[in-house]
Design a protein around this motif. Structure first.
Motif, mmCIF file in Angstrom:
data_model
loop_
_atom_site.group_PDB
_atom_site.id
_atom_site.type_symbol
_atom_site.label_atom_id
_atom_site.label_comp_id
_atom_site.label_asym_id
_atom_site.label_seq_id
_atom_site.Cartn_x
_atom_site.Cartn_y
_atom_site.Cartn_z
ATOM 1 N N GLY A 191 8.270 -3.220 -22.098
ATOM 2 C CA GLY A 191 9.339 -3.293 -23.094
ATOM 3 C C GLY A 191 9.228 -2.182 -24.106
ATOM 4 N N LYS A 192 10.310 -1.932 -24.822
ATOM 5 C CA LYS A 192 10.387 -0.839 -25.783
ATOM 6 C C LYS A 192 10.213 -1.300 -27.228
ATOM 7 C CE LYS A 192 13.416 1.860 -22.772
ATOM 8 N NZ LYS A 192 14.714 2.563 -22.644
ATOM 9 N N GLU A 193 9.752 -2.538 -27.425
ATOM 10 C CA GLU A 193 9.549 -3.027 -28.776
ATOM 11 C C GLU A 193 8.399 -2.273 -29.441
ATOM 12 O OE1 GLU A 193 11.484 -5.286 -30.296
ATOM 13 O OE2 GLU A 193 12.689 -5.306 -28.477
ATOM 14 N N ASN A 194 8.512 -2.052 -30.759
ATOM 15 C CA ASN A 194 7.437 -1.384 -31.494
ATOM 16 C C ASN A 194 6.240 -2.295 -31.708
ATOM 17 O OD1 ASN A 194 8.858 1.039 -31.816
ATOM 18 N ND2 ASN A 194 9.950 0.240 -33.594
ATOM 19 N N PHE A 195 6.500 -3.625 -31.734
ATOM 20 C CA PHE A 195 5.450 -4.602 -31.965
ATOM 21 C C PHE A 195 5.542 -5.685 -30.896
ATOM 22 C CE2 PHE A 195 7.070 -3.161 -36.161
ATOM 23 C CZ PHE A 195 6.007 -2.340 -36.500
ATOM 24 N N GLN A 196 4.411 -6.355 -30.641
ATOM 25 C CA GLN A 196 4.442 -7.436 -29.675
ATOM 26 C C GLN A 196 5.316 -8.584 -30.177
ATOM 27 O OE1 GLN A 196 1.095 -6.454 -30.626
ATOM 28 N NE2 GLN A 196 0.263 -8.144 -31.819
ATOM 29 N N CYS A 197 5.986 -9.226 -29.274
ATOM 30 C CA CYS A 197 6.914 -10.308 -29.630
ATOM 31 C C CYS A 197 6.139 -11.607 -29.805
ATOM 32 C CB CYS A 197 7.998 -10.449 -28.568
ATOM 33 S SG CYS A 197 9.113 -9.044 -28.490
ATOM 34 N N GLU A 212 1.437 -23.160 -34.719
ATOM 35 C CA GLU A 212 2.330 -22.953 -33.592
ATOM 36 C C GLU A 212 2.937 -21.562 -33.656
ATOM 37 O OE1 GLU A 212 5.270 -25.991 -33.235
ATOM 38 O OE2 GLU A 212 3.826 -27.644 -33.333
ATOM 39 N N TYR A 213 3.123 -20.976 -32.488
ATOM 40 C CA TYR A 213 3.660 -19.624 -32.375
ATOM 41 C C TYR A 213 4.860 -19.623 -31.439
ATOM 42 C CZ TYR A 213 -0.813 -17.940 -34.295
ATOM 43 O OH TYR A 213 -1.913 -17.708 -35.090
ATOM 44 N N LEU A 214 5.740 -18.643 -31.619
ATOM 45 C CA LEU A 214 6.784 -18.333 -30.659
ATOM 46 C C LEU A 214 6.502 -16.962 -30.078
ATOM 47 C CD1 LEU A 214 10.101 -19.543 -32.353
ATOM 48 C CD2 LEU A 214 8.958 -20.549 -30.366
ATOM 49 N N ALA A 215 6.703 -16.827 -28.782
ATOM 50 C CA ALA A 215 6.439 -15.557 -28.120
ATOM 51 C C ALA A 215 7.493 -15.319 -27.050
ATOM 52 C CB ALA A 215 5.050 -15.566 -27.484
ATOM 53 N N VAL A 216 7.727 -14.048 -26.766
ATOM 54 C CA VAL A 216 8.542 -13.652 -25.617
ATOM 55 C C VAL A 216 7.644 -12.865 -24.682
ATOM 56 C CG1 VAL A 216 10.489 -12.273 -24.784
ATOM 57 C CG2 VAL A 216 10.729 -13.637 -26.864
ATOM 58 N N THR A 217 7.573 -13.277 -23.435
ATOM 59 C CA THR A 217 6.690 -12.651 -22.461
ATOM 60 C C THR A 217 7.446 -11.641 -21.595
ATOM 61 O OG1 THR A 217 7.067 -14.287 -20.725
ATOM 62 C CG2 THR A 217 5.361 -14.789 -22.357
ATOM 63 N N SER A 218 6.666 -10.750 -20.969
ATOM 64 C CA SER A 218 7.242 -9.822 -19.994
ATOM 65 C C SER A 218 6.708 -10.155 -18.610
ATOM 66 C CB SER A 218 6.903 -8.373 -20.371
ATOM 67 O OG SER A 218 5.503 -8.190 -20.476
ATOM 68 N N GLY A 219 6.665 -11.423 -18.321
ATOM 69 C CA GLY A 219 6.202 -11.948 -17.047
ATOM 70 C C GLY A 219 6.361 -13.452 -17.086
ATOM 71 N N LEU A 220 6.107 -14.110 -15.972
ATOM 72 C CA LEU A 220 6.343 -15.544 -15.864
ATOM 73 C C LEU A 220 5.031 -16.314 -15.818
ATOM 74 C CD1 LEU A 220 9.247 -15.521 -13.238
ATOM 75 C CD2 LEU A 220 9.366 -15.304 -15.733
#
Length: 318
Positions: free
Chosen positions: A271-277, A179-187
């Motif tokens: 987004g300005k994150e250095n790595f994917q969420c 299982e993974y957790l992720a934050v998306t930049s879209g719906l």
């Protein structure tokens, strides 16, 4: 020159020819098979074919030049990446369950000056005295699963050959639930869904394509399950369960569905994150069937809540 080799516990359980390729890395494969055909390699004092399954205590007799038996020097144990120790979530006599930070290669990558996670594991076990490379003939502690350099989360490392074979087989047979957790930049289109699609990887660009139907036999079927846990404007916190494990599957599949990962510019994320969420947060072993893994059936390994979840969804309780 005759060399007599006794098969150890970590050498057992593999084909004779596979062992020989590891034990004699400087000898070309065609030469190994030539020695077998010429009876210059004997298995328990008998002629062999190369497909025999080795058992602990078996004896090999190898007639070959001395130069092929010169062992490489044990590599120097390097310091941990960024001066940090391994992030060990759990450990037993067979496995290490690690939380890999984003930015660290699982295996040796292009940045040779920075140790990979696999190298870190070997160094750790050398320091503990659980891995003695000068005494091993073919085995090296290894990772059973891998995640992208810029993805964080749980990785399994095996301390012995039997454990490595059993866990690798369980993962191939989809008996380890991830299982993974992720934050998306879209719906995403729905709050909860099991999605099927087809994936094709370009080995030259290290980029994958996703399609609803395969164009030819080179496409691989993927199944991705997701559940939206929370939403904040155009960002969603999503739990993802992999039913298949393909390269970049989560990243590319969510992007295909209109919700690339936050920070994942390769697949359209903003987004300005250095790595994917994205973080591999859970490993569940309740479905394993191998006797060597039976003691793990009640085990559920959980990684710490990733920092990106606390940053974008501080009020969500997981």
């Amino acid at each position: 020159m005759l060399h007599k080799i006794t098969i150890s516990r970590n050498d057992a359980g593999q084909r004779l020819d596979k062992f020989l390729c590891k034990f004699l890395p400087s000898m070309p494969k065609n030469m190994i098979y030539k020695l077998i055909r010429q009876k210059d390699i004997k298995y328990n004092q008998k002629r062999c074919k190369g497909n025999e399954m080795l058992q602990e205590g078996d004896i090999l007799q190898i007639y070959a030049k001395e130069e092929f038996f010169i062992r490489k020097a044990v590599p120097e144990v390097r310091k941990a990446s960024a001066g940090e120790p391994l992030h060990i979530v759990a450990e037993d006599e067979n496995f290490l369950f690690l939380s890999k930070p984003a930015g660290v290669d699982a295996h040796g990558g292009s940045r040779k000056e920075i140790p990979s996670l696999a190298e870190e594991v070997q160094a750790y076990l050398i320091r503990k005295g659980e891995y003695l490379p000068e005494q091993e003939q073919s085995f090296v502690p290894a990772l059973c699963n891998r995640i992208d350099r810029n993805t964080e989360g749980l990785v399994i490392a095996a301390k012995n050959a039997a454990a490595l074979r059993a866990m690798n087989a369980a993962i191939r047979q989809h008996q380890v639930r991830k299982e993974y957790l992720a934050v998306t930049s879209g719906l995403l289109p729905e709050k909860k869904k099991i999605c099927t699609a087809w994936l094709k990887k370009n080995q030259h660009t290290n980029h994958v394509q996703i399609a609803e139907t395969p164009e030819d036999s080179s496409w691989q079927k993927i199944i991705t399950e997701y559940q939206v846990l929370a939403q904040n404007n155009q960002n969603q916190l999503v739990r993802v369960i992999l039913h298949t494990g393909r390269s970049h599957q989560i990243r590319a599949h969510l992007a295909f569905l209109g919700a690339p990962l936050l920070g994942d510019s390769k697949y359209g994320g903003t987004g300005k994150e250095n790595f994917q969420c994205l973080c591999a947060v859970t490993l569940d072993f309740s479905a394993v069937t191998a006797p060597e893994l039976a003691y793990l059936k009640q085990t559920r390994i959980q990684a710490p809540v990733p920092a990106f979840v606390k940053k974008y969804f501080p009020d969500v309780k997981l």
